[in-house]
Design a protein around this motif. Sequence first.
Motif, PDB file in Angstrom:
ATOM      1  N   PHE A 111       0.826  -1.203   0.000  1.00 15.67           N
ATOM      2  CA  PHE A 111       0.000   0.000   0.000  1.00 15.67           C
ATOM      3  C   PHE A 111       0.866   1.262   0.000  1.00 15.67           C
ATOM      4  O   PHE A 111       0.610   2.207  -0.751  1.00 15.67           O
ATOM      5  CB  PHE A 111      -0.926   0.016   1.214  1.00 15.67           C
ATOM      6  N   SER A 112       1.893   1.279   0.846  1.00 15.39           N
ATOM      7  CA  SER A 112       2.758   2.466   0.935  1.00 15.39           C
ATOM      8  C   SER A 112       3.603   2.629  -0.327  1.00 15.39           C
ATOM      9  O   SER A 112       3.881   3.755  -0.763  1.00 15.39           O
ATOM     10  CB  SER A 112       3.647   2.389   2.173  1.00 15.39           C
ATOM     11  N   PHE A 113       4.011   1.518  -0.933  1.00 15.78           N
ATOM     12  CA  PHE A 113       4.783   1.596  -2.180  1.00 15.78           C
ATOM     13  C   PHE A 113       3.911   2.093  -3.323  1.00 15.78           C
ATOM     14  O   PHE A 113       4.322   2.951  -4.110  1.00 15.78           O
ATOM     15  CB  PHE A 113       5.361   0.226  -2.524  1.00 15.78           C
ATOM     16  N   LYS A 114       2.694   1.585  -3.415  1.00 11.55           N
ATOM     17  CA  LYS A 114       1.781   1.953  -4.491  1.00 11.55           C
ATOM     18  C   LYS A 114       1.413   3.429  -4.433  1.00 11.55           C
ATOM     19  O   LYS A 114       1.167   4.060  -5.465  1.00 11.55           O
ATOM     20  CB  LYS A 114       0.522   1.088  -4.409  1.00 11.55           C
ATOM     21  N   ASN A 115       1.377   3.987  -3.230  1.00  7.75           N
ATOM     22  CA  ASN A 115       0.977   5.393  -3.053  1.00  7.75           C
ATOM     23  C   ASN A 115       2.155   6.307  -2.718  1.00  7.75           C
ATOM     24  O   ASN A 115       1.960   7.395  -2.189  1.00  7.75           O
ATOM     25  CB  ASN A 115      -0.073   5.486  -1.941  1.00  7.75           C
ATOM     26  N   ARG A 116       3.357   5.883  -3.064  1.00  8.21           N
ATOM     27  CA  ARG A 116       4.540   6.653  -2.694  1.00  8.21           C
ATOM     28  C   ARG A 116       4.609   7.997  -3.417  1.00  8.21           C
ATOM     29  O   ARG A 116       5.302   8.913  -2.965  1.00  8.21           O
ATOM     30  CB  ARG A 116       5.807   5.853  -2.972  1.00  8.21           C
ATOM     31  N   ASP A 117       3.896   8.165  -4.547  1.00  8.69           N
ATOM     32  CA  ASP A 117       3.933   9.429  -5.277  1.00  8.69           C
ATOM     33  C   ASP A 117       3.250  10.555  -4.503  1.00  8.69           C
ATOM     34  O   ASP A 117       3.448  11.733  -4.800  1.00  8.69           O
ATOM     35  CB  ASP A 117       3.268   9.274  -6.650  1.00  8.69           C
ATOM     36  N   LEU A 118       2.437  10.204  -3.495  1.00  7.25           N
ATOM     37  CA  LEU A 118       1.740  11.231  -2.728  1.00  7.25           C
ATOM     38  C   LEU A 118       2.658  11.929  -1.734  1.00  7.25           C
ATOM     39  O   LEU A 118       2.374  13.038  -1.293  1.00  7.25           O
ATOM     40  CB  LEU A 118       0.556  10.608  -1.965  1.00  7.25           C
ATOM     41  N   ASP A 119       3.734  11.286  -1.355  1.00  3.20           N
ATOM     42  CA  ASP A 119       4.590  11.841  -0.303  1.00  3.20           C
ATOM     43  C   ASP A 119       6.074  11.635  -0.581  1.00  3.20           C
ATOM     44  O   ASP A 119       6.874  11.544   0.344  1.00  3.20           O
ATOM     45  CB  ASP A 119       4.242  11.200   1.040  1.00  3.20           C
ATOM     46  N   TYR A 120       6.412  11.503  -1.880  1.00  2.63           N
ATOM     47  CA  TYR A 120       7.805  11.303  -2.290  1.00  2.63           C
ATOM     48  C   TYR A 120       8.376   9.973  -1.788  1.00  2.63           C
ATOM     49  O   TYR A 120       9.588   9.781  -1.751  1.00  2.63           O
ATOM     50  CB  TYR A 120       8.704  12.458  -1.822  1.00  2.63           C
ATOM     51  N   GLY A 121       7.485   9.059  -1.401  1.00  4.71           N
ATOM     52  CA  GLY A 121       7.947   7.752  -0.946  1.00  4.71           C
ATOM     53  C   GLY A 121       8.375   7.707   0.505  1.00  4.71           C
ATOM     54  O   GLY A 121       8.902   6.690   0.965  1.00  4.71           O
ATOM     55  N   ILE A 122       8.148   8.790   1.230  1.00  2.00           N
ATOM     56  CA  ILE A 122       8.627   8.871   2.614  1.00  2.00           C
ATOM     57  C   ILE A 122       8.056   7.758   3.476  1.00  2.00           C
ATOM     58  O   ILE A 122       8.789   7.065   4.196  1.00  2.00           O
ATOM     59  CB  ILE A 122       8.296  10.245   3.230  1.00  2.00           C
ATOM     60  N   VAL A 123       6.737   7.565   3.418  1.00  2.00           N
ATOM     61  CA  VAL A 123       6.106   6.544   4.265  1.00  2.00           C
ATOM     62  C   VAL A 123       6.607   5.152   3.899  1.00  2.00           C
ATOM     63  O   VAL A 123       6.937   4.338   4.776  1.00  2.00           O
ATOM     64  CB  VAL A 123       4.571   6.607   4.143  1.00  2.00           C
ATOM     65  N   PHE A 124       6.692   4.858   2.598  1.00  2.32           N
ATOM     66  CA  PHE A 124       7.158   3.541   2.168  1.00  2.32           C
ATOM     67  C   PHE A 124       8.565   3.248   2.681  1.00  2.32           C
ATOM     68  O   PHE A 124       8.830   2.173   3.233  1.00  2.32           O
ATOM     69  CB  PHE A 124       7.147   3.440   0.637  1.00  2.32           C
ATOM     70  N   PHE A 125       9.468   4.201   2.537  1.00  2.00           N
ATOM     71  CA  PHE A 125      10.846   3.951   2.952  1.00  2.00           C
ATOM     72  C   PHE A 125      11.010   3.948   4.474  1.00  2.00           C
ATOM     73  O   PHE A 125      11.886   3.255   4.998  1.00  2.00           O
ATOM     74  CB  PHE A 125      11.788   4.955   2.293  1.00  2.00           C
ATOM     75  N   MET A 126      10.179   4.700   5.178  1.00  3.36           N
ATOM     76  CA  MET A 126      10.195   4.615   6.641  1.00  3.36           C
ATOM     77  C   MET A 126       9.819   3.205   7.084  1.00  3.36           C
ATOM     78  O   MET A 126      10.477   2.601   7.939  1.00  3.36           O
ATOM     79  CB  MET A 126       9.217   5.630   7.241  1.00  3.36           C
ATOM     80  N   ILE A 127       8.750   2.687   6.478  1.00  2.00           N
ATOM     81  CA  ILE A 127       8.279   1.344   6.826  1.00  2.00           C
ATOM     82  C   ILE A 127       9.284   0.288   6.382  1.00  2.00           C
ATOM     83  O   ILE A 127       9.571  -0.664   7.115  1.00  2.00           O
ATOM     84  CB  ILE A 127       6.898   1.089   6.187  1.00  2.00           C
ATOM     85  N   LEU A 128       9.835   0.461   5.182  1.00  2.86           N
ATOM     86  CA  LEU A 128      10.826  -0.491   4.677  1.00  2.86           C
ATOM     87  C   LEU A 128      12.055  -0.536   5.581  1.00  2.86           C
ATOM     88  O   LEU A 128      12.619  -1.613   5.836  1.00  2.86           O
ATOM     89  CB  LEU A 128      11.237  -0.124   3.250  1.00  2.86           C
ATOM     90  N   SER A 129      12.478   0.619   6.081  1.00  2.00           N
ATOM     91  CA  SER A 129      13.649   0.656   6.960  1.00  2.00           C
ATOM     92  C   SER A 129      13.408  -0.160   8.232  1.00  2.00           C
ATOM     93  O   SER A 129      14.310  -0.838   8.732  1.00  2.00           O
ATOM     94  CB  SER A 129      14.016   2.100   7.314  1.00  2.00           C
ATOM     95  N   ILE A 130      12.176  -0.103   8.741  1.00  4.45           N
ATOM     96  CA  ILE A 130      11.841  -0.893   9.928  1.00  4.45           C
ATOM     97  C   ILE A 130      11.919  -2.379   9.608  1.00  4.45           C
ATOM     98  O   ILE A 130      12.443  -3.182  10.399  1.00  4.45           O
ATOM     99  CB  ILE A 130      10.415  -0.548  10.424  1.00  4.45           C
ATOM    100  N   GLN A 131      11.413  -2.752   8.434  1.00  8.12           N
ATOM    101  CA  GLN A 131      11.386  -4.167   8.069  1.00  8.12           C
ATOM    102  C   GLN A 131      12.796  -4.721   7.840  1.00  8.12           C
ATOM    103  O   GLN A 131      13.084  -5.869   8.196  1.00  8.12           O
ATOM    104  CB  GLN A 131      10.525  -4.371   6.813  1.00  8.12           C
ATOM    105  N   ILE A 132      13.668  -3.921   7.246  1.00  2.55           N
ATOM    106  CA  ILE A 132      15.059  -4.364   7.060  1.00  2.55           C
ATOM    107  C   ILE A 132      15.757  -4.468   8.417  1.00  2.55           C
ATOM    108  O   ILE A 132      16.473  -5.433   8.696  1.00  2.55           O
ATOM    109  CB  ILE A 132      15.819  -3.397   6.131  1.00  2.55           C
ATOM    110  N   PHE A 133      15.521  -3.474   9.257  1.00  3.02           N
ATOM    111  CA  PHE A 133      16.066  -3.479  10.618  1.00  3.02           C
ATOM    112  C   PHE A 133      15.589  -4.714  11.381  1.00  3.02           C
ATOM    113  O   PHE A 133      16.300  -5.255  12.234  1.00  3.02           O
ATOM    114  CB  PHE A 133      15.634  -2.192  11.324  1.00  3.02           C
ATOM    115  N   SER A 134      14.374  -5.195  11.054  1.00  3.51           N
ATOM    116  CA  SER A 134      13.773  -6.304  11.793  1.00  3.51           C
ATOM    117  C   SER A 134      14.495  -7.628  11.568  1.00  3.51           C
ATOM    118  O   SER A 134      14.228  -8.597  12.272  1.00  3.51           O
ATOM    119  CB  SER A 134      12.296  -6.464  11.403  1.00  3.51           C
ATOM    120  N   PHE A 135      15.418  -7.689  10.602  1.00  3.08           N
ATOM    121  CA  PHE A 135      16.202  -8.899  10.423  1.00  3.08           C
ATOM    122  C   PHE A 135      17.241  -9.050  11.538  1.00  3.08           C
ATOM    123  O   PHE A 135      17.757 -10.147  11.775  1.00  3.08           O
ATOM    124  CB  PHE A 135      16.914  -8.893   9.063  1.00  3.08           C
ATOM    125  N   PHE A 136      17.552  -7.934  12.211  1.00  5.54           N
ATOM    126  CA  PHE A 136      18.588  -7.951  13.242  1.00  5.54           C
ATOM    127  C   PHE A 136      18.054  -7.592  14.623  1.00  5.54           C
ATOM    128  O   PHE A 136      18.773  -7.680  15.609  1.00  5.54           O
ATOM    129  CB  PHE A 136      19.713  -6.979  12.869  1.00  5.54           C
TER     130      PHE A 136
END
Length: 387
Positions: free
Chosen positions: A334-359
């Motif tokens: 959802f955040s990736f599909k709508n990233r044009d509304l906010d320059y992708g900020i929400v998508f990358f914030m969420i993605l950073s959490i998910q990558i961090f979650s591997f450690f």
Amino acid sequence: MKEKFKKLDYDTVFCILLGVFFVLLFTTTKYSLRLANYVIVPMGIYKAYKEKKYEKTGFEYYILAFILAIGISSIGAFDFKSVRDEFLDTLTMMLVFLSVAQFTIKDRLLNFVIGGGIIGYIYKISISYLERSGYIKGLYDGARVSGGEEVWRYAPMIAFGVIVILCLMIFRKNSLKVNIGLSILLILTLEVLVKTQNRGNWVAVICCFVLMMILKLKKKAIIPIAIFCIVLFGISKKYNNNTYVHRLNTIIQNGDRTRVELWKASIEIFKKNPINGVGYSYKNFINAETPGNYVYLPKHGHGHSHNSLLYVLATMGILGILSYVALTLKILWFSFKNRDLDYGIVFFMILSIQIFSFFETPVKYLDLVGVQLLALGVLYSLRKTRV
């Protein structure tokens, strides 16, 4: 003054409170949870009741499945109370997202929410500088104030600042002055993030930056990304004894145990409790009374998996991991599909959490979960006004 107060409509008041909530997520999970419980969630329910309309988001069944999985994990759990508390806290944060989705947040009201995030971000940066300078050691209670004096604990919140600045610089056309200001702020924030020595967040930011370049430049990104990777590899080889380089190279090491050991332990717990896990709480993960079914680490303070997927697998079993993965993929899509509304900020914030979650296990951190769901709710509300 009274006339100005009368002009405040329901949406404006709600957005002001969201701004306050954003500040509290950066500063204290205790009071942010109370604000969510007693004000924000009830306001969302009242809005739906008053207008006789509930704004469906498409997340309801995913959220319901995850919440039910937490509840089912309490069956047979050693510490039922801790699972109950996790259930209620997680439910509140999920309802925050659904409550925000009931409101239409227009651009002028968005400033209240963003302002809260900026204030909270400045707070975290300031705390980091003061902590590193030795001015606040012992001043904050880590259980009361999110992060406290433990720099690793508030590093993920600082990483959000890096993500936002990078998105603004890469996906938005700025004036020279704005880019210079953002660059200075980026350097300061990166310095703070590096000094936290939280390598999981370093990896998350690097991965997000690479993906940003790919989305922005597409095929043209190959050369700059290759140069970036070569430079990073060269630095790590040449300065192998450097504190920070050594820290990054030992990313799977965790005190006197490796993360791999904790990951294996999580899998063993899952094998013994495959359906509903041992109970969604670190207190059930580390249990001295029945060590045959749990992991007991008497000399090790990290009583969890240090990996969100494996933590959910061990504490919630098959039911938990299926619902968690489904919800996570739904949020990312959802955040990736709508990233044009906010320059992708929400998508990358969420993605950073998910990558961090591997450690680490950000799935159990209320501040990170809260920021993620608050940002998602705001994105959903913005989409309603622009689609």
